[in-house]
Design a protein around this motif. Sequence first.
Motif, PDB file in Angstrom:
ATOM      1  N   TYR A  88       3.810   0.571   2.535  1.00  0.00           N
ATOM      2  CA  TYR A  88       3.626  -0.494   3.520  1.00  0.00           C
ATOM      3  C   TYR A  88       3.583  -1.848   2.820  1.00  0.00           C
ATOM      4  CZ  TYR A  88       2.017   3.217   6.676  1.00  0.00           C
ATOM      5  OH  TYR A  88       1.925   4.352   7.450  1.00  0.00           O
ATOM      6  N   TYR A 129     -13.621  -1.781   8.306  1.00  0.00           N
ATOM      7  CA  TYR A 129     -12.554  -1.701   9.298  1.00  0.00           C
ATOM      8  C   TYR A 129     -12.432  -0.276   9.830  1.00  0.00           C
ATOM      9  CZ  TYR A 129     -10.955  -5.621   6.291  1.00  0.00           C
ATOM     10  OH  TYR A 129     -10.870  -6.759   5.526  1.00  0.00           O
ATOM     11  N   PHE A 150      -0.474  -3.299   9.616  1.00  0.00           N
ATOM     12  CA  PHE A 150       0.454  -2.376   8.979  1.00  0.00           C
ATOM     13  C   PHE A 150       1.623  -2.138   9.924  1.00  0.00           C
ATOM     14  CE2 PHE A 150      -1.815  -0.553   5.296  1.00  0.00           C
ATOM     15  CZ  PHE A 150      -3.079  -1.077   5.503  1.00  0.00           C
ATOM     16  N   GLY A 151       2.836  -2.249   9.412  1.00  0.00           N
ATOM     17  CA  GLY A 151       4.005  -1.845  10.176  1.00  0.00           C
ATOM     18  C   GLY A 151       4.191  -0.352  10.058  1.00  0.00           C
ATOM     19  N   LYS A 152       5.428   0.109  10.286  1.00  0.00           N
ATOM     20  CA  LYS A 152       5.692   1.545  10.173  1.00  0.00           C
ATOM     21  C   LYS A 152       5.928   1.973   8.739  1.00  0.00           C
ATOM     22  CE  LYS A 152       7.402   2.309  14.834  1.00  0.00           C
ATOM     23  NZ  LYS A 152       8.505   2.870  15.664  1.00  0.00           N
ATOM     24  N   LEU A 169      -9.111   6.065  10.525  1.00  0.00           N
ATOM     25  CA  LEU A 169      -9.327   5.661   9.141  1.00  0.00           C
ATOM     26  C   LEU A 169     -10.375   4.562   9.074  1.00  0.00           C
ATOM     27  CD1 LEU A 169      -5.576   5.412   8.153  1.00  0.00           C
ATOM     28  CD2 LEU A 169      -7.169   7.049   7.174  1.00  0.00           C
ATOM     29  N   ARG A 193      -9.311  13.356  11.462  1.00  0.00           N
ATOM     30  CA  ARG A 193      -8.196  13.725  12.342  1.00  0.00           C
ATOM     31  C   ARG A 193      -8.732  14.262  13.653  1.00  0.00           C
ATOM     32  NH1 ARG A 193      -2.876  14.612  11.633  1.00  0.00           N
ATOM     33  NH2 ARG A 193      -3.126  14.431   9.370  1.00  0.00           N
ATOM     34  N   LEU A 232      -8.146  -3.396   0.366  1.00  0.00           N
ATOM     35  CA  LEU A 232      -8.806  -2.454   1.257  1.00  0.00           C
ATOM     36  C   LEU A 232      -8.913  -1.101   0.577  1.00  0.00           C
ATOM     37  CD1 LEU A 232      -7.010  -3.129   4.658  1.00  0.00           C
ATOM     38  CD2 LEU A 232      -9.066  -4.200   3.745  1.00  0.00           C
ATOM     39  N   GLN A 239      -4.468   5.754  13.381  1.00  0.00           N
ATOM     40  CA  GLN A 239      -3.110   6.027  12.935  1.00  0.00           C
ATOM     41  C   GLN A 239      -2.547   7.221  13.693  1.00  0.00           C
ATOM     42  OE1 GLN A 239      -2.449   6.785   8.711  1.00  0.00           O
ATOM     43  NE2 GLN A 239      -0.378   5.957   8.890  1.00  0.00           N
ATOM     44  N   ARG A 252       9.405   5.227   4.393  1.00  0.00           N
ATOM     45  CA  ARG A 252       9.205   6.601   3.914  1.00  0.00           C
ATOM     46  C   ARG A 252      10.119   6.852   2.724  1.00  0.00           C
ATOM     47  NH1 ARG A 252       6.199   9.778   6.934  1.00  0.00           N
ATOM     48  NH2 ARG A 252       5.529   8.969   8.938  1.00  0.00           N
ATOM     49  N   GLY A 286       3.289   9.305  12.498  1.00  0.00           N
ATOM     50  CA  GLY A 286       4.568   8.618  12.355  1.00  0.00           C
ATOM     51  C   GLY A 286       4.490   7.106  12.422  1.00  0.00           C
ATOM     52  N   GLN A 287       3.294   6.580  12.629  1.00  0.00           N
ATOM     53  CA  GLN A 287       3.128   5.128  12.730  1.00  0.00           C
ATOM     54  C   GLN A 287       2.194   4.622  11.640  1.00  0.00           C
ATOM     55  OE1 GLN A 287       2.091   3.830  16.677  1.00  0.00           O
ATOM     56  NE2 GLN A 287       3.439   5.323  17.654  1.00  0.00           N
ATOM     57  N   GLY A 288       2.215   3.313  11.451  1.00  0.00           N
ATOM     58  CA  GLY A 288       1.280   2.702  10.520  1.00  0.00           C
ATOM     59  C   GLY A 288      -0.095   2.589  11.146  1.00  0.00           C
ATOM     60  N   PRO A 289      -1.113   2.399  10.330  1.00  0.00           N
ATOM     61  CA  PRO A 289      -2.465   2.230  10.874  1.00  0.00           C
ATOM     62  C   PRO A 289      -2.560   0.996  11.761  1.00  0.00           C
ATOM     63  CG  PRO A 289      -2.526   2.668   8.508  1.00  0.00           C
ATOM     64  CD  PRO A 289      -1.099   2.400   8.860  1.00  0.00           C
ATOM     65  N   TYR A 348       0.842  -1.188   0.000  1.00  0.00           N
ATOM     66  CA  TYR A 348       0.000   0.000   0.000  1.00  0.00           C
ATOM     67  C   TYR A 348       0.880   1.241   0.000  1.00  0.00           C
ATOM     68  CZ  TYR A 348      -4.295  -2.581   0.987  1.00  0.00           C
ATOM     69  OH  TYR A 348      -5.367  -3.412   0.898  1.00  0.00           O
ATOM     70  N   PHE A 374      -9.621   2.743   1.520  1.00  0.00           N
ATOM     71  CA  PHE A 374      -9.635   3.618   2.685  1.00  0.00           C
ATOM     72  C   PHE A 374     -10.312   4.950   2.375  1.00  0.00           C
ATOM     73  CE2 PHE A 374      -6.967   1.777   5.995  1.00  0.00           C
ATOM     74  CZ  PHE A 374      -6.343   0.747   5.321  1.00  0.00           C
ATOM     75  N   GLY A 375     -10.930   5.502   3.417  1.00  0.00           N
ATOM     76  CA  GLY A 375     -11.387   6.871   3.344  1.00  0.00           C
ATOM     77  C   GLY A 375     -10.231   7.812   3.642  1.00  0.00           C
ATOM     78  N   GLU A 376     -10.518   9.105   3.618  1.00  0.00           N
ATOM     79  CA  GLU A 376      -9.465  10.097   3.856  1.00  0.00           C
ATOM     80  C   GLU A 376      -9.144  10.254   5.338  1.00  0.00           C
ATOM     81  OE1 GLU A 376      -9.320  13.215   0.297  1.00  0.00           O
ATOM     82  OE2 GLU A 376     -11.101  13.456   1.549  1.00  0.00           O
ATOM     83  N   GLN A 397      -3.983  11.395   3.704  1.00  0.00           N
ATOM     84  CA  GLN A 397      -4.845  10.481   2.962  1.00  0.00           C
ATOM     85  C   GLN A 397      -4.752   9.087   3.573  1.00  0.00           C
ATOM     86  OE1 GLN A 397      -4.447  10.439  -1.294  1.00  0.00           O
ATOM     87  NE2 GLN A 397      -4.007  12.625  -1.406  1.00  0.00           N
ATOM     88  N   GLY A 398      -5.754   8.273   3.277  1.00  0.00           N
ATOM     89  CA  GLY A 398      -5.676   6.880   3.687  1.00  0.00           C
ATOM     90  C   GLY A 398      -4.781   6.094   2.753  1.00  0.00           C
ATOM     91  N   PRO A 399      -4.277   4.940   3.198  1.00  0.00           N
ATOM     92  CA  PRO A 399      -3.456   4.106   2.315  1.00  0.00           C
ATOM     93  C   PRO A 399      -4.223   3.699   1.057  1.00  0.00           C
ATOM     94  CG  PRO A 399      -3.279   3.374   4.590  1.00  0.00           C
ATOM     95  CD  PRO A 399      -4.394   4.369   4.542  1.00  0.00           C
ATOM     96  N   LEU A 410      -5.283  -1.604  13.543  1.00  0.00           N
ATOM     97  CA  LEU A 410      -6.669  -2.042  13.466  1.00  0.00           C
ATOM     98  C   LEU A 410      -7.348  -1.944  14.822  1.00  0.00           C
ATOM     99  CD1 LEU A 410      -8.945  -3.353  11.759  1.00  0.00           C
ATOM    100  CD2 LEU A 410      -8.082  -5.565  12.559  1.00  0.00           C
ATOM    101  N   TYR A 423      -9.389   1.882  11.667  1.00  0.00           N
ATOM    102  CA  TYR A 423      -7.986   1.919  12.052  1.00  0.00           C
ATOM    103  C   TYR A 423      -7.698   3.229  12.771  1.00  0.00           C
ATOM    104  CZ  TYR A 423      -6.644  -2.012   9.005  1.00  0.00           C
ATOM    105  OH  TYR A 423      -6.496  -3.252   8.426  1.00  0.00           O
TER     106      TYR A 423
END
Lengths: 115, 115
Positions: A87, B33, A105-107, B91, B111, B104, B37, A110, B40-43, A36, B106-108, A42-44, B45, B35
């Motif tokens: 990702y 789903y 999802f991991g980190k 998300l 925040r 998957l 986020q 970038r 600085g990290q991944g989403p 992804y 995803f929406g935007e 934005q979302g992935p 679940l 998520y």
Amino acid sequence: LAKTTQPISMDSYEGQEVNITCSHNNIATNDYITWYQQFPSQGPRFIIQGYKTKVTNEVASLFIPADRKSSTLSLPRVSLSDTAVYYCLVGDMEVSMNRDDKIIFGKGTRLHILP
Amino acid sequence: EAGVAQSPRYKIIEKRQSVAFWCNPISGHATLYWYQQILGQGPKLLIQFQNNGVVDDSQLPKDRFSAERLKGVDSTLKIQPAKLEDSAVYLCASSLDGAITGELFFGEGSRLTVL
């Protein structure tokens, strides 16, 4: 669920080919490899998915060796707009009420594209 | 094809207040789903629905988070009371059940800032 390891960050230049490798040593027989892309705010977004050998679409290629313990996302001739977080996910995507699997999802990696 | 819709896009609240996020998945998608986020990290679940049933909510802080998906379509995620560490992007994603790709969408995101 197979754990993945990918570089935290990468830099490249416009017009170059970028390869991002993901390690997944304990991938299971039924697992697919999915990548992804996520832009800020934005979302992935799904890029590509594969099970073995090579998969190519209009955006990227995915190379998976025979042992499937790693995979490489290849972005041909990147542009500034490819700057994003990428990702790598590994798992069996089929939904089942009896499963413990999660789509984790991991980190991510970038990727920063320089002019 | 309309994508995953989320609202509100932004929300600022004080700690101990409550907040609710809404998600409308892609029409016909059985799996939904939520998520979280953190910057600085991944989403991560929080909860996964299959139609209107919960498949996985093992990482949902149930003392303050709740989610529902009435009639197997729209979904709402609520936080009450909010803590500072809940500041994140929430998300929503959906997928077409039974699809071998399990992509998957995803929406935007919404925040949330907790002050």
